[in-house]
Design an enzyme around this catalytic site. Structure first.
Site, short mmCIF file in Angstrom:
data_model
loop_
_atom_site.label_atom_id
_atom_site.label_comp_id
_atom_site.label_asym_id
_atom_site.label_seq_id
_atom_site.Cartn_x
_atom_site.Cartn_y
_atom_site.Cartn_z
N LEU A 9 -2.14 -8.57 -0.57
CA LEU A 9 -2.02 -7.18 -0.06
C LEU A 9 -0.87 -6.48 -0.75
CD1 LEU A 9 -2.52 -8.35 3.74
CD2 LEU A 9 -4.18 -7.84 1.74
N ARG A 16 10.73 1.12 3.85
CA ARG A 16 12.15 0.52 3.88
C ARG A 16 12.93 0.49 2.57
NH1 ARG A 16 10.12 -4.11 7.69
NH2 ARG A 16 8.25 -3.82 6.66
N GLN A 75 -7.15 0.65 -0.52
CA GLN A 75 -7.09 0.82 0.82
C GLN A 75 -6.48 2.34 1.09
OE1 GLN A 75 -4.00 -0.89 2.91
NE2 GLN A 75 -4.86 -0.85 4.91
N GLY A 80 -2.60 -0.82 8.52
CA GLY A 80 -2.34 -2.18 8.85
C GLY A 80 -2.91 -3.44 7.81
N THR A 81 -2.31 -4.63 8.05
CA THR A 81 -2.74 -5.57 7.23
C THR A 81 -4.09 -6.28 7.34
OG1 THR A 81 -1.60 -7.14 8.85
CG2 THR A 81 -0.37 -6.72 6.77
N ASN A 230 11.59 -6.47 1.91
CA ASN A 230 10.90 -5.21 2.59
C ASN A 230 12.07 -4.04 2.31
OD1 ASN A 230 8.79 -6.15 4.22
ND2 ASN A 230 10.26 -7.47 5.25
N TYR A 390 18.77 9.50 -42.21
CA TYR A 390 18.15 10.49 -41.58
C TYR A 390 18.39 11.76 -42.27
CZ TYR A 390 16.11 12.87 -37.66
OH TYR A 390 15.56 13.97 -36.45
N ALA A 426 34.50 1.48 -53.63
CA ALA A 426 34.90 1.83 -51.98
C ALA A 426 34.99 3.42 -52.33
CB ALA A 426 36.38 1.16 -51.97
#
Ligand code: UD1
Ligand code: CA
Length: 456
Positions: A9, A16, A75, A80-81, A230, A390, A426
């Site tokens: 479910l 909440r 659903q 409701g469940t 929840n 780039y 360098a």
């Protein structure tokens, strides 16, 4: 034991949570919460799985889109469940075995526990087996009301419970094993005559009891396994429990975790023995780390494969990188996707790599950017080297062959190839390929104006 199907479910919004993200898609231990009941159902032998979705159903469907054993029921309205289960009737048409009902928001249930509950159900004559636990703080859960013989008579929701019922510490996990024939018959008889005006799945228990069909509680020893998530407080609590489980499993397998309370490792991460993990480390996704490694504090590793004897020093961030044995990284290095470091490579502080293959024994010890580059063996990259990959439109590759020495503060303007055994002086800005065994020097000659300061 007969065929088993699982119904999960997950249509509720999760009000909440106060979130734009569907509750069951919130990550826990690196995976959406709903992945846990799905995995538990599979391991417990469910040959088909139906997920009931409603709110943001696309997010759940697309997450599981490759899984052939999963079907979805919609659903449209969350009534409701019990109504959620009714929505799956079509998806399970013709199925006559047992149905496991799991909640998308109860993630810590162990597959072994579910297996035991199924075995208990199969060995009884129960129409419904409810997974229950004794909770010290049962607030918010449905309470289990039993007769003297231990049969469940009904389940009372917190909002409907009287004072005596609120004192019951045995809670409903929202997880059940039910005979399919009974289930869909009972579901069609539910009413929404209650405080929330919902069709409660829990009411099937009372319907069974009224018909004299036994309803059995399978008591789960560790109440944490049945914890419902929840809100965000419960999400953090569940994450802490899961973390403890993950860390303890790794420690049992020979990984040293200096401070398990402050170590964040996703479920599914693999770590070899005698590897040491220091505090405040995050290891996520599909990461695998070999034996005898050290991961120092405040390191973040995601979706990486790391060999044996590797050291990752403090503050480094790694994603989608492949590190072979005996590599050293950091402190404060950034290895980005497409990095591959062969054996004995050294990457020092403030070095960033991206799409960089670096050959055995090569070193870039300080302050360097290596992007879109292939580096051979035994190469030394001096401090402050930059691969200028780039041009503002396209990315270009730099190739540095074996045993090249790149001096400090060198810019390599890609595309460019540095032949084997060459030396770049360098401070050079290299714009042309450098032949093997040669010296490239590309910097403005120094002018000394003697006595200049005295004349001023
Ligand atoms: C539910 C149980 C409660 C139990 C608790 C355990 C009922 C009436 N109550 O309460 O006894 O102690 O779980 O965690 O069953 N859902 C849908 N469609 C809906 C409503 C819910 O799919 O219309 C899904 C939710 O997404 C969620 C699950 O069902 O995954 C449970 O729903 P939730 O609203 O969280 O129920 P609880 O109040 O926690
Ligand atoms: Ca819940």
């Amino acid at each position: 034991m007969g065929a088993i199907a699982a119904l999960i479910l997950a249509a509720g919004k999760g009000t909440r949570m106060k979130s734009d993200l569907l509750k069951v898609m919130h990550p826990l231990g690196g995976h959406p919460m709903i992945e846990y009941p799905v995995a538990a159902a599979r391991e417990a032998g469910a040959s088909r799985i139906v997920i009931v979705t409603g709110h943001q159903s696309d997010s759940v469907r697309s997450y599981f889109c490759g899984s052939k054993d999963i079907a979805f029921a919609h659903q449209a309205e969350q009534l409701g469940t019990g109504h959620a289960v009714a929505s799956a009737r079509q998806s399970l048409a013709g199925f006559s075995g047992r149905i496991l009902i799991l909640c998308g928001d109860v993630p810590l249930l162990k597959p072994q526990t579910l297996q035991k509950a199924i075995a208990c159900h199969a060995g009884s004559s129960a129409a419904v087996t409810v997974l229950t636990a004794q909770q010290d703080n049962p607030y918010g859960y449905g309470r289990i009301v039993k007769d003297a013989g231990g049969n469940i008579l009904r389940i009372v929701e917190e909002k409907e419970a009287n004072d005596a019922e609120r004192k019951i510490r045995e809670i409903n996990s929202g997880i059940y094993c039910v005979e399919s024939e009974f289930l869909f018959d009972a579901i069609s008889r539910l009413s929404n005559n209650n405080v929330q005006g919902e069709y409660y799945l829990t009411d099937i228990v009372q319907l069974a009891a009224e018909e004299g069909l036994p309803c059995v509680a399978f008591s789960v020893v560790d109440p944490n396994e049945l914890m419902g998530v929840n809100d965000r407080i419960q999400l953090a609590a569940a994450a802490a429990l899961l973390r403890k489980e993950v860390n303890e499993a790794l420690m049992s397998d020979g990984v040293t975790i200096i401070d398990p309370c402050n170590t964040y490792i996703d479920k599914g991460v693999k770590i070899g023995r005698d590897t040491t993990i220091h505090p405040n480390v995050h290891i996520n996704g599909m990461t695998e780390i070999g034996a005898n490694c050290t991961v120092e504090s405040s390191v973040s590793i995601k979706d990486c494969r790391i060999g044996k004897g590797v050291i990752i020093r403090t503050g480094s961030v790694l994603a989608n990188a492949l590190l072979h044995d005996a590599v050293a990284v950091g402190p404060m290095a950034h290895l980005r996707p497409g990095t591959e470091l062969m054996k004995d490579v050294r990457i020092g502080n403030f070095v960033e790599t991206k799409k960089a293959q670096i050959g055995e024994g090569s070193k870039a010890s300080h302050l360097t950017y290596l992007g879109d580059v292939t580096i051979g063996k035994g190469v030394n990259i001096g401090c402050g080297t930059i691969t200028c990959n780039y041009d503002g439109i396209n990315k270009h590759r730099t190739i540095i062959e074996d045993n090249v020495f790149v001096g400090s503060d060198v810019q390599l303007i890609a595309p460019v190839t540095i032949g084997r055994n060459a030396l770049i002086a360098a401070g050079s800005t290299v714009t042309k390929d450098v032949p093997p065994d040669s010296l490239a020097i590309a910097r403005t000659p120094q002018v000394n104006k003697e006595g200049w300061k005295l004349k001023k």
